[in-house]
Scaffold this motif. Structure first.
Motif, PDB file in Angstrom:
ATOM      1  N   LEU A 120       0.817  -1.217   0.000  1.00  0.00           N
ATOM      2  CA  LEU A 120       0.000   0.000   0.000  1.00  0.00           C
ATOM      3  C   LEU A 120       0.849   1.265   0.000  1.00  0.00           C
ATOM      4  O   LEU A 120       0.324   2.363  -0.166  1.00  0.00           O
ATOM      5  CB  LEU A 120      -0.930   0.007   1.219  1.00  0.00           C
ATOM      6  N   GLY A 121       2.159   1.101   0.241  1.00  0.00           N
ATOM      7  CA  GLY A 121       3.025   2.271   0.300  1.00  0.00           C
ATOM      8  C   GLY A 121       2.776   3.129   1.522  1.00  0.00           C
ATOM      9  O   GLY A 121       2.812   4.359   1.449  1.00  0.00           O
ATOM     10  N   VAL A 122       2.523   2.468   2.664  1.00  0.00           N
ATOM     11  CA  VAL A 122       2.187   3.183   3.899  1.00  0.00           C
ATOM     12  C   VAL A 122       3.153   2.780   5.009  1.00  0.00           C
ATOM     13  O   VAL A 122       3.360   1.591   5.263  1.00  0.00           O
ATOM     14  CB  VAL A 122       0.739   2.869   4.344  1.00  0.00           C
ATOM     15  N   GLY A 123       3.754   3.778   5.658  1.00  0.00           N
ATOM     16  CA  GLY A 123       4.589   3.544   6.829  1.00  0.00           C
ATOM     17  C   GLY A 123       3.893   4.034   8.088  1.00  0.00           C
ATOM     18  O   GLY A 123       2.745   4.494   8.047  1.00  0.00           O
ATOM     19  N   MET A 140      -5.244  -7.011  13.096  1.00  0.00           N
ATOM     20  CA  MET A 140      -6.473  -6.544  12.458  1.00  0.00           C
ATOM     21  C   MET A 140      -6.553  -5.018  12.486  1.00  0.00           C
ATOM     22  O   MET A 140      -6.894  -4.378  11.478  1.00  0.00           O
ATOM     23  CB  MET A 140      -7.686  -7.140  13.170  1.00  0.00           C
ATOM     24  N   ILE A 141      -6.222  -4.426  13.645  1.00  0.00           N
ATOM     25  CA  ILE A 141      -6.248  -2.967  13.761  1.00  0.00           C
ATOM     26  C   ILE A 141      -5.272  -2.338  12.770  1.00  0.00           C
ATOM     27  O   ILE A 141      -5.592  -1.358  12.092  1.00  0.00           O
ATOM     28  CB  ILE A 141      -5.895  -2.541  15.200  1.00  0.00           C
ATOM     29  N   ARG A 142      -4.092  -2.935  12.686  1.00  0.00           N
ATOM     30  CA  ARG A 142      -3.075  -2.390  11.777  1.00  0.00           C
ATOM     31  C   ARG A 142      -3.566  -2.406  10.331  1.00  0.00           C
ATOM     32  O   ARG A 142      -3.423  -1.412   9.599  1.00  0.00           O
ATOM     33  CB  ARG A 142      -1.784  -3.199  11.914  1.00  0.00           C
ATOM     34  N   ARG A 143      -4.163  -3.528   9.906  1.00  0.00           N
ATOM     35  CA  ARG A 143      -4.648  -3.631   8.521  1.00  0.00           C
ATOM     36  C   ARG A 143      -5.725  -2.586   8.232  1.00  0.00           C
ATOM     37  O   ARG A 143      -5.729  -1.947   7.175  1.00  0.00           O
ATOM     38  CB  ARG A 143      -5.194  -5.039   8.263  1.00  0.00           C
ATOM     39  N   ILE A 144      -6.651  -2.420   9.174  1.00  0.00           N
ATOM     40  CA  ILE A 144      -7.739  -1.453   8.975  1.00  0.00           C
ATOM     41  C   ILE A 144      -7.188  -0.041   8.812  1.00  0.00           C
ATOM     42  O   ILE A 144      -7.579   0.706   7.907  1.00  0.00           O
ATOM     43  CB  ILE A 144      -8.722  -1.514  10.165  1.00  0.00           C
ATOM     44  N   ALA A 168      -4.212   4.548   3.098  1.00  0.00           N
ATOM     45  CA  ALA A 168      -4.094   4.478   1.640  1.00  0.00           C
ATOM     46  C   ALA A 168      -5.268   5.173   0.966  1.00  0.00           C
ATOM     47  O   ALA A 168      -5.110   5.875  -0.041  1.00  0.00           O
ATOM     48  CB  ALA A 168      -4.007   3.014   1.204  1.00  0.00           C
ATOM     49  N   LYS A 169      -6.459   4.996   1.528  1.00  0.00           N
ATOM     50  CA  LYS A 169      -7.658   5.621   0.973  1.00  0.00           C
ATOM     51  C   LYS A 169      -7.545   7.147   1.016  1.00  0.00           C
ATOM     52  O   LYS A 169      -8.028   7.848   0.116  1.00  0.00           O
ATOM     53  CB  LYS A 169      -8.881   5.158   1.767  1.00  0.00           C
ATOM     54  N   GLU A 170      -6.895   7.655   2.073  1.00  0.00           N
ATOM     55  CA  GLU A 170      -6.745   9.105   2.221  1.00  0.00           C
ATOM     56  C   GLU A 170      -5.479   9.634   1.553  1.00  0.00           C
ATOM     57  O   GLU A 170      -5.174  10.821   1.635  1.00  0.00           O
ATOM     58  CB  GLU A 170      -6.735   9.472   3.708  1.00  0.00           C
ATOM     59  N   GLY A 171      -4.705   8.743   0.924  1.00  0.00           N
ATOM     60  CA  GLY A 171      -3.494   9.173   0.240  1.00  0.00           C
ATOM     61  C   GLY A 171      -2.357   9.526   1.176  1.00  0.00           C
ATOM     62  O   GLY A 171      -1.474  10.321   0.816  1.00  0.00           O
ATOM     63  N   MET A 172      -2.343   8.939   2.369  1.00  0.00           N
ATOM     64  CA  MET A 172      -1.296   9.228   3.348  1.00  0.00           C
ATOM     65  C   MET A 172      -0.128   8.263   3.166  1.00  0.00           C
ATOM     66  O   MET A 172      -0.325   7.057   3.020  1.00  0.00           O
ATOM     67  CB  MET A 172      -1.843   9.108   4.774  1.00  0.00           C
ATOM     68  N   ASP A 183      -0.201   8.481  11.150  1.00  0.00           N
ATOM     69  CA  ASP A 183       0.139   9.232  12.355  1.00  0.00           C
ATOM     70  C   ASP A 183      -0.895   8.932  13.439  1.00  0.00           C
ATOM     71  O   ASP A 183      -1.915   8.281  13.198  1.00  0.00           O
ATOM     72  CB  ASP A 183       0.232  10.731  12.076  1.00  0.00           C
ATOM     73  N   VAL A 184      -0.631   9.411  14.646  1.00  0.00           N
ATOM     74  CA  VAL A 184      -1.503   9.074  15.769  1.00  0.00           C
ATOM     75  C   VAL A 184      -2.892   9.684  15.600  1.00  0.00           C
ATOM     76  O   VAL A 184      -3.885   9.132  16.085  1.00  0.00           O
ATOM     77  CB  VAL A 184      -0.857   9.508  17.103  1.00  0.00           C
ATOM     78  N   ASP A 185      -2.985  10.797  14.866  1.00  0.00           N
ATOM     79  CA  ASP A 185      -4.294  11.403  14.627  1.00  0.00           C
ATOM     80  C   ASP A 185      -5.192  10.453  13.834  1.00  0.00           C
ATOM     81  O   ASP A 185      -6.380  10.310  14.137  1.00  0.00           O
ATOM     82  CB  ASP A 185      -4.130  12.725  13.876  1.00  0.00           C
ATOM     83  N   LEU A 186      -4.629   9.780  12.838  1.00  0.00           N
ATOM     84  CA  LEU A 186      -5.417   8.819  12.065  1.00  0.00           C
ATOM     85  C   LEU A 186      -5.831   7.633  12.939  1.00  0.00           C
ATOM     86  O   LEU A 186      -6.964   7.147  12.846  1.00  0.00           O
ATOM     87  CB  LEU A 186      -4.620   8.320  10.857  1.00  0.00           C
ATOM     88  N   VAL A 187      -4.934   7.179  13.791  1.00  0.00           N
ATOM     89  CA  VAL A 187      -5.265   6.068  14.693  1.00  0.00           C
ATOM     90  C   VAL A 187      -6.452   6.446  15.577  1.00  0.00           C
ATOM     91  O   VAL A 187      -7.401   5.670  15.741  1.00  0.00           O
ATOM     92  CB  VAL A 187      -4.052   5.679  15.558  1.00  0.00           C
ATOM     93  N   LEU A 188      -6.420   7.654  16.127  1.00  0.00           N
ATOM     94  CA  LEU A 188      -7.505   8.100  17.002  1.00  0.00           C
ATOM     95  C   LEU A 188      -8.816   8.244  16.232  1.00  0.00           C
ATOM     96  O   LEU A 188      -9.891   7.907  16.744  1.00  0.00           O
ATOM     97  CB  LEU A 188      -7.127   9.426  17.662  1.00  0.00           C
TER      98      LEU A 188
END
Length: 315
Positions: free
Chosen positions: A259-262, A281-285, A291-295, A299-304
């Protein structure tokens, strides 16, 4: 704040359950000799607190009775009671909380402390009260390896207070009269070792996977969380908390090349607070959301934001 106020919790839904448990166990525990851990945080708009007491008895190695409140209306009771390895007695496991009675979280079990333990008395109690409380007739997956097949549980659903109190009382009575009072000391080395291994594995599984501990850590901090973990899982045999806590992954170690996501370090640490069995499972979601948001980096904001989205705003 006075020591008395810190030690004594507010009046809660679970006071009568704690009182009943201690009353029934008064001949099996030394109720005058206990260790207490207490924590309280207070601000203008909220007060959160936790109080845990550790008791012992002739046949019981460690009995932790803990009440807590993490927000207004969100209170809980935890009772983890382990036998001494010389006695063939099941483990009493209770965690009831959430926002009762409308959204109650429940785990109630007499878990085997040795291979092949006869749990038919508990089975009869569970089969009587499960349909009355409209509880699922399925194992609790994250604890199925160490709990009984008769476990009573639900996840944030309505639970009739009087019906649950009757079920709780029946389980306590069964544990006391069918197991504790009848248990005789067994010093056979093979049996003792089997019980020791079973008890240690149970403690490890609950500690690794109980979703309550990350919540408690966020509320009171890691130091107090470690104290509670020692209270809940110490004793003989006891879990080494330092050895069981998996270190957070190093910064940059999580990368989804497809997905090109770190991941940033603080985002990884946030996911690391979740129970081991649901982290993948949480990590995959979250990676799919990124990826959907083009990130390029989580970051922690996305996790929250994902926590809020997938928990329905109750995170």
């Amino acid at each position: 704040m006075s020591a008395d106020r810190l030690a004594e919790p507010d009046v809660t839904t679970w006071n009568r359950h704690e009182a009943l448990f201690l009353d029934r166990l008064k001949t099996s525990l030394d109720l005058e000799d206990f260790t207490e851990y207490a924590a309280c945080r207070e601000g203008r708009e909220k007060r959160i607190w936790s109080r845990a007491r550790i008791y012992q008895g002739e046949k019981l190695d460690r009995v932790m009775v803990s009440q807590y409140s993490l927000r207004r209306g969100r209170v809980g009771l935890v009772i983890f009671a382990y036998p001494r390895v010389e006695y063939d007695i099941p483990v009493f496991l209770l965690h009831v909380g959430g926002m009762p009675p409308e959204r109650t979280l429940l785990t109630l079990d007499l878990a085997p402390s040795s291979p092949g333990m006869d749990l038919s008395p508990f089975c009869a109690v569970a089969e009587t009260h499960r349909p009355a409380l409209d509880l699922p007739d399925t194992p609790l997956e994250w604890l199925s390896a160490v709990t009984s097949p008769h476990i009573l549980h639900c996840a944030f659903k309505p639970l009739d207070p009087d019906g649950f109190f009757a079920a709780f009382e029946a389980v306590v009575e069964t544990w006391l009269h069918h197991y504790i009072e009848r248990a005789e000391r067994d010093l056979d080395p093979v049996s003792v070792q089997a019980r020791r291994e079973t008890l240690l594995e149970l403690k490890k599984e609950v500690f690794r996977n109980d979703p309550a501990f990350p919540v408690y850590t966020r509320a009171f901090g890691k130091t107090m969380s470690d104290v509670l973990a020692e209270a809940a899982f110490g004793g003989d045999p006891g879990v080494s908390i330092a050895e069981e806590i998996e270190p957070p992954p190093p910064s940059g170690s999580w990368v989804n090349k497809k997905l090109g996501v770190g991941w940033s370090a603080d985002a990884q640490e946030r996911v690391h607070e979740a129970p081991v069995f649901i982290r993948p499972m949480i990590r995959r979601i979250i990676e799919k959301e990124a990826a959907k948001e083009g990130m390029a980096q989580v970051d922690v904001d996305l996790v929250l934001r994902c926590e809020k989205k997938y928990r329905g705003g109750d995170g």
